[in-house]
Scaffold this motif. Structure first.
Motif, mmCIF file in Angstrom:
data_model
loop_
_atom_site.group_PDB
_atom_site.id
_atom_site.type_symbol
_atom_site.label_atom_id
_atom_site.label_comp_id
_atom_site.label_asym_id
_atom_site.label_seq_id
_atom_site.Cartn_x
_atom_site.Cartn_y
_atom_site.Cartn_z
ATOM 1 N N THR A 67 0.844 -1.197 0.000
ATOM 2 C CA THR A 67 0.000 0.000 0.000
ATOM 3 C C THR A 67 0.874 1.240 0.000
ATOM 4 O OG1 THR A 67 -1.639 -1.207 1.302
ATOM 5 C CG2 THR A 67 -1.897 1.176 1.171
ATOM 6 N N ARG A 69 0.995 5.562 -0.476
ATOM 7 C CA ARG A 69 0.287 6.844 -0.532
ATOM 8 C C ARG A 69 1.008 7.691 -1.561
ATOM 9 N NH1 ARG A 69 0.115 9.139 4.845
ATOM 10 N NH2 ARG A 69 -1.656 7.751 5.080
ATOM 11 N N THR A 71 1.177 11.270 -3.784
ATOM 12 C CA THR A 71 0.781 12.672 -3.889
ATOM 13 C C THR A 71 1.334 13.214 -5.190
ATOM 14 O OG1 THR A 71 0.828 12.943 -1.485
ATOM 15 C CG2 THR A 71 0.900 14.954 -2.821
ATOM 16 N N ASP A 72 0.429 13.818 -5.996
ATOM 17 C CA ASP A 72 0.828 14.451 -7.251
ATOM 18 C C ASP A 72 -0.072 15.648 -7.487
ATOM 19 O OD1 ASP A 72 -1.604 13.381 -8.167
ATOM 20 O OD2 ASP A 72 -0.649 11.850 -9.396
ATOM 21 N N LYS A 74 -2.787 15.871 -8.794
ATOM 22 C CA LYS A 74 -4.210 15.526 -8.669
ATOM 23 C C LYS A 74 -4.635 15.367 -7.213
ATOM 24 C CE LYS A 74 -3.923 13.150 -13.042
ATOM 25 N NZ LYS A 74 -3.674 11.857 -13.650
ATOM 26 N N GLY A 75 -3.681 15.441 -6.273
ATOM 27 C CA GLY A 75 -4.004 15.292 -4.858
ATOM 28 C C GLY A 75 -3.269 14.113 -4.248
ATOM 29 N N THR A 76 -3.795 13.626 -3.121
ATOM 30 C CA THR A 76 -3.199 12.507 -2.398
ATOM 31 C C THR A 76 -4.191 11.364 -2.338
ATOM 32 O OG1 THR A 76 -1.849 14.004 -1.055
ATOM 33 C CG2 THR A 76 -2.203 11.793 -0.179
ATOM 34 N N HIS A 77 -3.716 10.164 -2.643
ATOM 35 C CA HIS A 77 -4.577 8.984 -2.563
ATOM 36 C C HIS A 77 -3.714 7.751 -2.297
ATOM 37 C CE1 HIS A 77 -3.378 9.436 -6.782
ATOM 38 N NE2 HIS A 77 -3.493 8.133 -6.891
ATOM 39 N N GLU A 78 -4.357 6.710 -1.804
ATOM 40 C CA GLU A 78 -3.652 5.456 -1.546
ATOM 41 C C GLU A 78 -3.881 4.493 -2.684
ATOM 42 O OE1 GLU A 78 -4.312 3.851 2.358
ATOM 43 O OE2 GLU A 78 -3.596 5.699 3.302
ATOM 44 N N VAL A 79 -2.830 3.743 -3.000
ATOM 45 C CA VAL A 79 -2.861 2.795 -4.110
ATOM 46 C C VAL A 79 -2.426 1.432 -3.584
ATOM 47 C CG1 VAL A 79 -1.826 2.236 -6.352
ATOM 48 C CG2 VAL A 79 -2.269 4.621 -5.750
ATOM 49 N N GLU A 80 -3.220 0.406 -3.904
ATOM 50 C CA GLU A 80 -2.824 -0.973 -3.604
ATOM 51 C C GLU A 80 -2.062 -1.492 -4.819
ATOM 52 O OE1 GLU A 80 -2.980 -3.046 -1.002
ATOM 53 O OE2 GLU A 80 -3.842 -1.425 0.198
ATOM 54 N N HIS A 95 5.786 13.639 -8.524
ATOM 55 C CA HIS A 95 5.008 12.942 -7.502
ATOM 56 C C HIS A 95 5.928 12.572 -6.355
ATOM 57 C CE1 HIS A 95 5.396 8.392 -8.803
ATOM 58 N NE2 HIS A 95 6.556 8.940 -8.600
#
Length: 122
Positions: A67, A69, A71-72, A74-80, A95
């Motif tokens: 997992t 996190r 940030t770019d 487009k914002g911050t999000h978590e990726v599996e 990023h």
């Protein structure tokens, strides 16, 4: 074109993935480099990230998922990131990532060389 976008967004040049690290320590190593390509192996233990950097065109392959996190612009999000997953990118202006999971994430980055850059490595 990507370098113009990067320059416009960031007055200070950003490091590439090899130059960028985490808290003063490298996270990527060169596995192979020649006139045609560069192959990096990047390793992120839990709690380890990758400071803000850019990517030229590349192909990525996850040797070990987890997992992250991200940030770019487009914002911050978590990726599996699943083990064995892969992707192709035309480049990323910037990023930064952080391993927020409990497994070590390892992936390969394969960067094709441009003709101009390849000629300089001969």
């Amino acid at each position: 074109m990507l370098s113009l976008v990067i320059a416009a967004l960031h007055p200070q040049p950003l490091p590439d993935p090899l130059e960028a690290g985490w808290q003063g320590k490298p996270v990527c190593e060169v596995l192979h480099e020649d006139a045609a390509q560069r192959v990096l192996k990047c390793t992120f233990a839990p709690g380890v990230g990758h400071e803000r950097h850019y990517h030229a065109r590349h192909f990525g392959y996850a040797l070990s998922g987890g997992t992250m996190r991200l940030t770019d612009n487009k914002g911050t999000h978590e990726v599996e990131l699943a083990t064995g997953s892969h992707f192709a990118s035309e480049g990323t202006p910037w990023h930064e990532v952080l391993n927020v999971g409990d497994t070590t994430v390892i992936y390969l980055i394969v960067e094709p060389r441009s003709v101009e850059r390849a000629e300089g490595l001969d």
